[in-house]
Design a protein around this motif. Structure first.
Motif, PDB file in Angstrom:
ATOM      1  N   ASP A  23       0.822  -1.205   0.000  1.00 30.04           N
ATOM      2  CA  ASP A  23       0.000   0.000   0.000  1.00 30.04           C
ATOM      3  C   ASP A  23       0.860   1.261   0.000  1.00 30.04           C
ATOM      4  OD1 ASP A  23      -2.242  -1.594   0.058  1.00 30.04           O
ATOM      5  OD2 ASP A  23      -2.446  -1.512   2.251  1.00 30.04           O
ATOM      6  N   ARG A  24       2.093   1.148   0.448  1.00 28.81           N
ATOM      7  CA  ARG A  24       3.006   2.288   0.522  1.00 28.81           C
ATOM      8  C   ARG A  24       3.682   2.604  -0.815  1.00 28.81           C
ATOM      9  NH1 ARG A  24       3.349   6.196   4.519  1.00 28.81           N
ATOM     10  NH2 ARG A  24       3.021   5.262   6.565  1.00 28.81           N
ATOM     11  N   GLY A  25       3.810   1.611  -1.692  1.00 29.93           N
ATOM     12  CA  GLY A  25       4.496   1.858  -2.951  1.00 29.93           C
ATOM     13  C   GLY A  25       4.899   0.572  -3.638  1.00 29.93           C
ATOM     14  N   SER A  26       5.904   0.671  -4.508  1.00 31.89           N
ATOM     15  CA  SER A  26       6.337  -0.488  -5.274  1.00 31.89           C
ATOM     16  C   SER A  26       7.735  -0.265  -5.834  1.00 31.89           C
ATOM     17  CB  SER A  26       5.358  -0.763  -6.431  1.00 31.89           C
ATOM     18  OG  SER A  26       5.352   0.338  -7.340  1.00 31.89           O
ATOM     19  N   GLU A  51       0.753  10.746   4.146  1.00 32.41           N
ATOM     20  CA  GLU A  51      -0.544  10.872   3.485  1.00 32.41           C
ATOM     21  C   GLU A  51      -0.490  11.873   2.341  1.00 32.41           C
ATOM     22  OE1 GLU A  51      -5.186  11.985   4.620  1.00 32.41           O
ATOM     23  OE2 GLU A  51      -3.676  11.804   6.195  1.00 32.41           O
ATOM     24  N   LEU A  52       0.404  12.865   2.440  1.00 30.94           N
ATOM     25  CA  LEU A  52       0.474  13.920   1.424  1.00 30.94           C
ATOM     26  C   LEU A  52       1.735  13.856   0.570  1.00 30.94           C
ATOM     27  CD1 LEU A  52      -0.729  16.962   3.575  1.00 30.94           C
ATOM     28  CD2 LEU A  52      -2.107  15.485   2.094  1.00 30.94           C
ATOM     29  N   GLY A  53       2.771  13.139   1.018  1.00 28.93           N
ATOM     30  CA  GLY A  53       4.051  13.166   0.318  1.00 28.93           C
ATOM     31  C   GLY A  53       4.379  11.866  -0.396  1.00 28.93           C
ATOM     32  N   LYS A  54       5.000  11.986  -1.567  1.00 28.85           N
ATOM     33  CA  LYS A  54       5.377  10.801  -2.359  1.00 28.85           C
ATOM     34  C   LYS A  54       6.715  11.036  -3.034  1.00 28.85           C
ATOM     35  CE  LYS A  54       3.052   9.876  -6.130  1.00 28.85           C
ATOM     36  NZ  LYS A  54       1.981   9.392  -7.021  1.00 28.85           N
ATOM     37  N   PHE A  55       7.562   9.991  -3.000  1.00 28.54           N
ATOM     38  CA  PHE A  55       8.866  10.013  -3.662  1.00 28.54           C
ATOM     39  C   PHE A  55       8.857   9.011  -4.809  1.00 28.54           C
ATOM     40  CE2 PHE A  55      13.058   8.113  -4.275  1.00 28.54           C
ATOM     41  CZ  PHE A  55      13.836   9.235  -4.527  1.00 28.54           C
ATOM     42  N   GLU A  56       9.410   9.432  -5.971  1.00 29.02           N
ATOM     43  CA  GLU A  56       9.468   8.556  -7.136  1.00 29.02           C
ATOM     44  C   GLU A  56      10.851   8.634  -7.784  1.00 29.02           C
ATOM     45  OE1 GLU A  56       5.696   8.564  -9.692  1.00 29.02           O
ATOM     46  OE2 GLU A  56       5.518  10.457  -8.606  1.00 29.02           O
ATOM     47  N   GLN A  57      11.339   7.481  -8.216  1.00 29.59           N
ATOM     48  CA  GLN A  57      12.603   7.403  -8.943  1.00 29.59           C
ATOM     49  C   GLN A  57      12.447   6.421 -10.097  1.00 29.59           C
ATOM     50  OE1 GLN A  57      15.930   8.870  -8.711  1.00 29.59           O
ATOM     51  NE2 GLN A  57      15.880   7.845 -10.716  1.00 29.59           N
ATOM     52  N   GLU A  58      12.684   6.894 -11.317  1.00 28.01           N
ATOM     53  CA  GLU A  58      12.611   6.023 -12.496  1.00 28.01           C
ATOM     54  C   GLU A  58      13.899   6.153 -13.293  1.00 28.01           C
ATOM     55  OE1 GLU A  58       9.700   4.778 -16.225  1.00 28.01           O
ATOM     56  OE2 GLU A  58       9.257   6.559 -15.036  1.00 28.01           O
ATOM     57  N   LEU A  59      14.444   5.017 -13.694  1.00 32.83           N
ATOM     58  CA  LEU A  59      15.677   4.992 -14.475  1.00 32.83           C
ATOM     59  C   LEU A  59      15.472   4.093 -15.689  1.00 32.83           C
ATOM     60  CD1 LEU A  59      18.726   5.643 -14.788  1.00 32.83           C
ATOM     61  CD2 LEU A  59      19.181   3.562 -13.460  1.00 32.83           C
ATOM     62  N   THR A  60      15.729   4.650 -16.879  1.00 26.66           N
ATOM     63  CA  THR A  60      15.629   3.892 -18.125  1.00 26.66           C
ATOM     64  C   THR A  60      16.974   3.927 -18.828  1.00 26.66           C
ATOM     65  OG1 THR A  60      13.287   4.471 -18.381  1.00 26.66           O
ATOM     66  CG2 THR A  60      14.433   3.666 -20.339  1.00 26.66           C
ATOM     67  N   VAL A  61      17.466   2.742 -19.218  1.00 22.89           N
ATOM     68  CA  VAL A  61      18.730   2.625 -19.940  1.00 22.89           C
ATOM     69  C   VAL A  61      18.475   1.862 -21.234  1.00 22.89           C
ATOM     70  CG1 VAL A  61      21.101   1.793 -19.902  1.00 22.89           C
ATOM     71  CG2 VAL A  61      20.040   2.619 -17.790  1.00 22.89           C
ATOM     72  N   LEU A  62      18.891   2.452 -22.363  1.00 29.04           N
ATOM     73  CA  LEU A  62      18.771   1.837 -23.681  1.00 29.04           C
ATOM     74  C   LEU A  62      20.177   1.707 -24.240  1.00 29.04           C
ATOM     75  CD1 LEU A  62      15.844   4.120 -24.887  1.00 29.04           C
ATOM     76  CD2 LEU A  62      15.619   1.787 -24.037  1.00 29.04           C
ATOM     77  N   ALA A  63      20.736   0.508 -24.120  1.00 25.90           N
ATOM     78  CA  ALA A  63      22.136   0.289 -24.469  1.00 25.90           C
ATOM     79  C   ALA A  63      22.263  -0.384 -25.824  1.00 25.90           C
ATOM     80  CB  ALA A  63      22.818  -0.564 -23.406  1.00 25.90           C
ATOM     81  N   GLY A  64      23.019   0.244 -26.723  1.00 22.99           N
ATOM     82  CA  GLY A  64      23.267  -0.312 -28.046  1.00 22.99           C
ATOM     83  C   GLY A  64      24.699  -0.087 -28.473  1.00 22.99           C
ATOM     84  N   ARG A  65      25.070  -0.632 -29.620  1.00 26.27           N
ATOM     85  CA  ARG A  65      26.457  -0.542 -30.083  1.00 26.27           C
ATOM     86  C   ARG A  65      26.867   0.898 -30.359  1.00 26.27           C
ATOM     87  NH1 ARG A  65      28.038  -3.039 -35.811  1.00 26.27           N
ATOM     88  NH2 ARG A  65      26.720  -1.271 -36.375  1.00 26.27           N
ATOM     89  N   ASN A  66      25.985   1.697 -30.970  1.00 25.98           N
ATOM     90  CA  ASN A  66      26.344   3.050 -31.369  1.00 25.98           C
ATOM     91  C   ASN A  66      26.125   4.096 -30.284  1.00 25.98           C
ATOM     92  OD1 ASN A  66      25.126   1.700 -34.178  1.00 25.98           O
ATOM     93  ND2 ASN A  66      27.048   2.823 -34.428  1.00 25.98           N
ATOM     94  N   ASN A  67      25.241   3.776 -29.324  1.00 23.65           N
ATOM     95  CA  ASN A  67      24.945   4.776 -28.304  1.00 23.65           C
ATOM     96  C   ASN A  67      24.209   4.123 -27.148  1.00 23.65           C
ATOM     97  OD1 ASN A  67      24.633   7.383 -27.103  1.00 23.65           O
ATOM     98  ND2 ASN A  67      22.543   7.488 -27.892  1.00 23.65           N
ATOM     99  N   TYR A  79       7.373   5.496  -3.466  1.00 26.10           N
ATOM    100  CA  TYR A  79       7.194   5.354  -2.024  1.00 26.10           C
ATOM    101  C   TYR A  79       6.328   6.486  -1.491  1.00 26.10           C
ATOM    102  CZ  TYR A  79       8.185   4.899   2.964  1.00 26.10           C
ATOM    103  OH  TYR A  79       8.064   4.756   4.323  1.00 26.10           O
ATOM    104  N   GLN A  80       5.178   6.136  -0.942  1.00 30.23           N
ATOM    105  CA  GLN A  80       4.274   7.100  -0.317  1.00 30.23           C
ATOM    106  C   GLN A  80       4.656   7.196   1.149  1.00 30.23           C
ATOM    107  OE1 GLN A  80       1.387   8.331  -2.253  1.00 30.23           O
ATOM    108  NE2 GLN A  80       1.150   9.880  -0.656  1.00 30.23           N
ATOM    109  N   PHE A  81       5.512   8.181   1.489  1.00 29.64           N
ATOM    110  CA  PHE A  81       6.051   8.232   2.847  1.00 29.64           C
ATOM    111  C   PHE A  81       5.132   8.936   3.841  1.00 29.64           C
ATOM    112  CE2 PHE A  81       7.847  11.776   0.426  1.00 29.64           C
ATOM    113  CZ  PHE A  81       7.575  12.869   1.241  1.00 29.64           C
ATOM    114  N   ALA A 100       3.992  16.822  -3.239  1.00 31.54           N
ATOM    115  CA  ALA A 100       3.208  17.092  -2.038  1.00 31.54           C
ATOM    116  C   ALA A 100       1.801  17.475  -2.451  1.00 31.54           C
ATOM    117  CB  ALA A 100       3.844  18.210  -1.219  1.00 31.54           C
ATOM    118  N   SER A 101       0.818  16.728  -1.978  1.00 26.49           N
ATOM    119  CA  SER A 101      -0.576  16.996  -2.321  1.00 26.49           C
ATOM    120  C   SER A 101      -1.095  18.220  -1.567  1.00 26.49           C
ATOM    121  CB  SER A 101      -1.453  15.781  -1.993  1.00 26.49           C
ATOM    122  OG  SER A 101      -1.055  14.650  -2.745  1.00 26.49           O
TER     123      SER A 101
END
Length: 240
Positions: free
Chosen positions: A133-136, A173-189, A169-171, A200-201
């Motif tokens: 319930d707090r996050g994922s 009732e009003l505050g939430k922290f989010e971190q997203e990281l995307t990596v696209l790895a290929g030969r040229n780049n 992570y919903q730390f 903050a709500s």
């Protein structure tokens, strides 16, 4: 033209992927949010900065579908200093509570990255390491294909490995922290996008959001920097 085509293709996938007859035991849920941030300075220097984001999510077991559209525009004394547009669509099919398969498409145009456009499609497996319930915390991994064009006119087509990590992570009732990281790895780049945010709500529908974005390309023209960063404070409106 390529970027417009990919944006249209991503949006047009939604009806075919999300359609299902809702039932009382398996209801369909739409959620979406719009973000807007802007600043302006006048006097000895004239600066403007506008960024907007739209996120749409549809959930109906076993499907979850997400669409993200973003734009960033900035100028200083009449000269453009940032011009970026992004479209990202992803579809999940749950195998069980923890595991799912995914398919994703992504297209971006950034006038200051050294690339005219970068487009990719990928598919693979995802796992929910933490779910409460707090996050994922979820992690995705799979192969894909990328087509990109540098501002020199050189075009590359190559296979990539896509990795995506998402922590929420919903730390309070009003505050939430989010971190997203995307990596696209290929030969040229290798492309990397990291988005860290704290929101903050203020009401049930309105929130303030502070975010810090890092964009990195391992291969860029000699006159370009590999890494760009953006800090924004946005007003978020949550749709039901």
């Amino acid at each position: 033209m390529p970027l417009r085509f990919w944006i249209f293709a991503s949006i047009s996938l939604i009806p075919s992927l999300v359609y299902a007859d809702p039932t009382p035991s398996n209801p369909s849920v739409w959620t979406s949010s719009a973000e807007l941030g802007a600043s302006m300075a006048t006097g000895n220097s004239q600066n403007t900065n506008v960024n907007a984001k739209l996120k749409i999510k549809y959930h109906h077991e076993p499907w979850t579908n997400r669409l993200r559209l973003e734009t960033l525009q900035a100028s200083e004394n009449g000269t453009s200093t940032a011009n970026r547009t992004l479209a990202d669509f992803e579809s999940h099919y749950s195998l069980n509570e923890r595991n799912y398969v995914f398919g994703s498409t992504r297209a971006s145009r950034d006038s200051f990255s050294g690339y005219n456009y970068q487009m990719n499609a990928a598919a693979g497996l995802g796992h929910r390491f933490w779910l409460s319930d707090r996050g994922s915390f979820t992690l995705e991994l799979g192969p894909g294909f990328r087509r990109s064009q540098q501002q020199t006119g050189e075009t590359h087509n190559n296979l990539i490995a896509r990795t995506n990590g998402d922590f929420v992570y919903q730390f309070s009732e009003l505050g939430k922290f989010e971190q997203e990281l995307t990596v696209l790895a290929g030969r040229n780049n290798t492309e990397l996008e990291s988005v860290t945010s704290l929101s903050a709500s203020m009401t049930k529908k309105l929130a303030m959001k502070l975010s810090y974005t890092i964009l990195h390309n391992s291969q860029v023209p000699a006159n370009k920097k590999r890494t760009d960063t953006f800090t924004s404070v946005n007003l978020v409106y949550q749709f039901e």
